[in-house]
Design an enzyme around this catalytic site. Sequence first.
Site, PDB file in Angstrom:
ATOM      1  CG  HIS A   1     -62.365  50.673  21.392  1.00  0.00           C
ATOM      2  ND1 HIS A   1     -62.086  51.167  22.647  1.00  0.00           N
ATOM      3  CD2 HIS A   1     -63.261  51.530  20.840  1.00  0.00           C
ATOM      4  CE1 HIS A   1     -62.788  52.279  22.849  1.00  0.00           C
ATOM      5  NE2 HIS A   1     -63.498  52.528  21.770  1.00  0.00           N
TER       6      HIS A   1
ATOM      7  CG  HIS B   1     -65.369  55.665  23.485  1.00  0.00           C
ATOM      8  ND1 HIS B   1     -65.692  56.252  22.287  1.00  0.00           N
ATOM      9  CD2 HIS B   1     -66.525  55.421  24.138  1.00  0.00           C
ATOM     10  CE1 HIS B   1     -67.023  56.366  22.208  1.00  0.00           C
ATOM     11  NE2 HIS B   1     -67.550  55.871  23.318  1.00  0.00           N
TER      12      HIS B   1
ATOM     13  CG  ASP C   1     -62.260  58.046  20.559  1.00  0.00           C
ATOM     14  OD1 ASP C   1     -62.532  58.073  19.353  1.00  0.00           O
ATOM     15  OD2 ASP C   1     -63.030  57.560  21.424  1.00  0.00           O
TER      16      ASP C   1
ATOM     17  CG  ASP D   1     -65.680  59.558  20.002  1.00  0.00           C
ATOM     18  OD1 ASP D   1     -64.665  60.166  20.413  1.00  0.00           O
ATOM     19  OD2 ASP D   1     -65.729  58.315  19.923  1.00  0.00           O
TER      20      ASP D   1
END
Length: 310
Positions: free
Chosen positions: A128, A167, A165, A246
Site C-alpha cells: 500500500h 487488498h 493479497d 488475508d
Amino acid sequence: MNLAFISHPDCLEHRMGAHHVEVPERLHAITDRLIASGMEMLLTHYDAPMAEREALLRVHDADYVEMLFSNAPHASDVLTWVDGDTAMNAGTLNAARRAAGAAMLGIDLVMTDKHHAAFCAVRPPGHHAERHQAMGFCFFNNVAVGAAHALAQHGLQRIAIVDFDVHHGNGTEDIFAGDERVLFCSSFQHPFYPGSGADSQAPNVANLPLPARTDGNAYRAAVEQTWLPRLDAFQPELILISAGFDGHVEDDMAHFMLREPDYAWVTRELHDLAARHAQERVVSVLEGGYALSALGRSVSTHIDELIGQV
Ligand SMILES: [Zn+2]
C-alpha cells in the site's frame, strides 16, 4: 535446491499498539508452522540487510523518505501516526528498512543462482506504500524496492509482480503504472479498502477486482482467464510475489473464501511460469494475513510449492 528464507529479528520490534492486527506474532506463526510441518529443513536462513536510502529513493520521493527517517520516535513507548491505521514506534524504521532489504537480498540470491526461490518473512508489509505516502500498515514498498533493484543492478528488462493479497496493491501500481518493464497483476476484493484498482488504465497493469465471498473455484477461474495468458505473453525474467494471505476464509480482515489449496494452486502456476520463462526465479514477499493459524498454514503451503518440482 532449497529455498532462501529471509527475515530479521528487527522485524519483530515494529509495533503499532495493543489493539492493532499487524503484530510481530504473525512472523512467529509462520516460523512455528514451518518447524511443525518439517518444512524448516528445506530452508536456508538469511538475515535481511537494511535497505539504504539510495535503494529506497528508486521508488519513493526524497522528502517522503526523509520524513520517515526523521519522524521515527526514539522513546520505546511513543507512537507517531503517519496514516489513520499506520504508526511508527522506535523499531519501525529499522524493521521497514530490513523488509525492503529482504526483497533486494532475495533478488540477489536468485539472480546469482544461489537459490531458485526466496521467501521474505518480513513486516511491516509494503504494497500500500505509494511513492509519496505511507498507508495501510505499509511504509516502504518492499516488492517495488526489490523490482527497482533488479532493474537497476541486474539489468533485467521484464519483471512480473503478482499480488494476491485481498487488498489492491495501490502503492505498487502507483510506482510502476506506465513502466512497461514491469507487469503488475493484482487481485483484490472490490469494492473494498483502499478503493482503487477497478478502473486502472495503465497498459502494464492487469487488475482483477473480485466480489466479496469469492471462493477458490471462482478465484482460480479468474486467474486462469486473465493473468496466466498475460504473464505467459510477457515472458518475465523474474517473478516477484506480493504474498498476502488475508483472503483466507478464516481471516476476518476481508471476505474472500480462499483456503490453503488455493494458495498452493496459484503458487504452483507462478512457479510453472517461472520455469518456462525465468529459470524458476521467484521472490515472494509477505504482505497481509492476520488470522495467525491460517497465515502459518498458508505460508507453509506457499513455500512448499515455491520449492516444488516443476
Ligand atoms: Zn491485505
